[in-house]
Design a protein around this motif. Structure first.
Motif, PDB file in Angstrom:
ATOM      1  N   GLY A   1       0.813  -1.197   0.000  1.00  0.00           N
ATOM      2  CA  GLY A   1       0.000   0.000   0.000  1.00  0.00           C
ATOM      3  C   GLY A   1       0.851   1.252   0.000  1.00  0.00           C
ATOM      4  N   LEU A   2       0.187   2.364   0.255  1.00  0.00           N
ATOM      5  CA  LEU A   2       0.843   3.665   0.298  1.00  0.00           C
ATOM      6  C   LEU A   2       0.938   4.114   1.754  1.00  0.00           C
ATOM      7  N   VAL A   3       2.126   4.525   2.156  1.00  0.00           N
ATOM      8  CA  VAL A   3       2.334   4.945   3.536  1.00  0.00           C
ATOM      9  C   VAL A   3       3.319   6.098   3.549  1.00  0.00           C
ATOM     10  N   GLN A   4       3.214   6.941   4.547  1.00  0.00           N
ATOM     11  CA  GLN A   4       4.161   8.042   4.676  1.00  0.00           C
ATOM     12  C   GLN A   4       5.460   7.556   5.305  1.00  0.00           C
ATOM     13  N   ALA A   5       6.512   8.273   5.040  1.00  0.00           N
ATOM     14  CA  ALA A   5       7.810   7.950   5.633  1.00  0.00           C
ATOM     15  C   ALA A   5       7.685   7.914   7.156  1.00  0.00           C
TER      16      ALA A   5
ATOM     17  N   LEU B   1       9.461   3.084   7.760  1.00  0.00           N
ATOM     18  CA  LEU B   1       9.635   2.989   6.310  1.00  0.00           C
ATOM     19  C   LEU B   1      10.225   4.272   5.750  1.00  0.00           C
ATOM     20  N   LYS B   2      11.046   4.099   4.727  1.00  0.00           N
ATOM     21  CA  LYS B   2      11.716   5.213   4.066  1.00  0.00           C
ATOM     22  C   LYS B   2      11.299   5.240   2.597  1.00  0.00           C
ATOM     23  N   PRO B   3      11.387   6.389   1.961  1.00  0.00           N
ATOM     24  CA  PRO B   3      11.054   6.446   0.530  1.00  0.00           C
ATOM     25  C   PRO B   3      11.850   5.439  -0.302  1.00  0.00           C
TER      26      PRO B   3
ATOM     27  N   THR C   1       4.601   1.688  -1.513  1.00  0.00           N
ATOM     28  CA  THR C   1       5.007   3.042  -1.869  1.00  0.00           C
ATOM     29  C   THR C   1       5.112   3.869  -0.593  1.00  0.00           C
ATOM     30  N   VAL C   2       6.282   4.447  -0.385  1.00  0.00           N
ATOM     31  CA  VAL C   2       6.526   5.266   0.800  1.00  0.00           C
ATOM     32  C   VAL C   2       6.732   6.707   0.341  1.00  0.00           C
ATOM     33  N   SER C   3       5.857   7.572   0.764  1.00  0.00           N
ATOM     34  CA  SER C   3       5.946   8.973   0.375  1.00  0.00           C
ATOM     35  C   SER C   3       6.760   9.755   1.400  1.00  0.00           C
ATOM     36  N   SER C   4       7.447  10.759   0.897  1.00  0.00           N
ATOM     37  CA  SER C   4       8.296  11.571   1.790  1.00  0.00           C
ATOM     38  C   SER C   4       7.520  12.746   2.379  1.00  0.00           C
TER      39      SER C   4
END
Length: 126
Positions: free
Chosen positions: A9-13, A85-87, A123-126
């Motif tokens: 999924g999509l997660v923030q840094a 998690l990191k980008p 997907t990791v967003s910054s």
């Protein structure tokens, strides 16, 4: 043996995700199960692996201390808990297994695995 990965999924840094891999079929023939990832334009790389019998984990240096691999033999499941998690962790993550017949003693490269599931996007967003 068939492998089915899920949980991307999509997660923030700084956030976390847990990936799951369900194994079905002749799971008693599995020696190791692992997670690999592949970012766009890059080679597929080792993330973590676990011994199917005693549960001993192995990690890539890039994820050590942040990711935890575990297995539930009764449910034929392998998990990858990903924390902080990191980008640069953004990639398609693949679950893989190596059968006892195929196992060479090493399990850090894709060619050392003979069973693959479909990928799941992280997907990791910054």
């Amino acid at each position: 043996v068939q492998l089915q990965a899920s949980g991307g999924g999509l997660v923030q840094a700084g956030g976390c995700l847990r990936l799951s891999c369900a194994a079905s079929g002749r799971t008693e023939s599995i020696a190791r199960m692992g997670w690999f990832r592949q970012a766009p334009g890059k080679d597929r790389e080792f993330v973590a692996a676990i011994a199917w019998d005693d549960g001993r984990p192995y990690y890539a240096d890039s994820v050590k201390g942040r990711f935890t691999i575990s297995r539930d033999n009764a449910k034929n499941m392998v998990y990858l808990q990903m924390n902080v998690l990191k980008p640069e962790d953004t990639a398609v993550y693949y679950c893989a297994a190596v059968s006892e017949a195929y196992f060479s003693g090493s399990f850090y490269y894709p060619y050392e695995y003979d069973l693959w599931g479909q990928g799941t996007q992280v997907t990791v967003s910054s």
